[in-house]
Scaffold this motif. Structure first.
Motif, mmCIF file in Angstrom:
data_model
loop_
_atom_site.group_PDB
_atom_site.id
_atom_site.type_symbol
_atom_site.label_atom_id
_atom_site.label_comp_id
_atom_site.label_asym_id
_atom_site.label_seq_id
_atom_site.Cartn_x
_atom_site.Cartn_y
_atom_site.Cartn_z
ATOM 1 N N SER A 52 40.655 17.323 50.691
ATOM 2 C CA SER A 52 41.798 17.521 51.493
ATOM 3 C C SER A 52 41.742 18.902 52.005
ATOM 4 C CB SER A 52 42.986 17.437 50.823
ATOM 5 O OG SER A 52 43.126 18.282 49.612
ATOM 6 N N ASN A 56 42.018 19.773 55.932
ATOM 7 C CA ASN A 56 42.959 20.564 56.290
ATOM 8 C C ASN A 56 42.509 21.946 57.133
ATOM 9 O OD1 ASN A 56 45.826 21.448 56.320
ATOM 10 N ND2 ASN A 56 45.554 22.867 54.689
ATOM 11 N N LYS A 57 41.463 22.428 56.933
ATOM 12 C CA LYS A 57 40.794 23.442 57.709
ATOM 13 C C LYS A 57 40.675 23.103 58.905
ATOM 14 C CE LYS A 57 38.278 26.129 54.005
ATOM 15 N NZ LYS A 57 37.117 26.285 53.510
ATOM 16 N N TYR A 59 42.169 20.434 60.588
ATOM 17 C CA TYR A 59 43.632 20.351 60.969
ATOM 18 C C TYR A 59 44.081 21.550 61.536
ATOM 19 C CZ TYR A 59 48.533 19.195 61.426
ATOM 20 O OH TYR A 59 49.628 19.154 62.051
ATOM 21 N N LYS A 60 44.027 22.776 60.856
ATOM 22 C CA LYS A 60 44.405 23.828 61.413
ATOM 23 C C LYS A 60 43.545 24.535 62.532
ATOM 24 C CE LYS A 60 46.637 25.467 56.894
ATOM 25 N NZ LYS A 60 46.424 26.450 55.918
#
Length: 64
Positions: A52, A56-57, A59-60
């Motif tokens: 995750s 998440n990296k 996605y950001k």
């Protein structure tokens, strides 16, 4: 294990194996992900993520 990189087609709740193998590489870290441990991917980008944290990296970065 055959220690070969698999080619996958990522779907929304599953993935299809296009070319047999035992692992894929994380799109962020480059770490090997055994297929039985593959949990995170992006359908639109057709990328796999080790955890995750990497997901998440990505996605950001996409939100920038």
């Amino acid at each position: 294990m055959n220690k070969k990189k698999a080619k996958l087609n990522f779907k929304h709740n599953y993935f299809e194996i296009v070319e047999e193998g035992d692992h894929v590489l994380c799109a962020i870290s480059g770490k090997k992900i055994q297929l039985q441990n593959l949990t995170y991917w992006n359908v639109d980008l057709q990328e796999a993520y080790y955890s995750s944290v990497e997901a998440n990296k990505r996605y950001k970065n996409l939100k920038k």
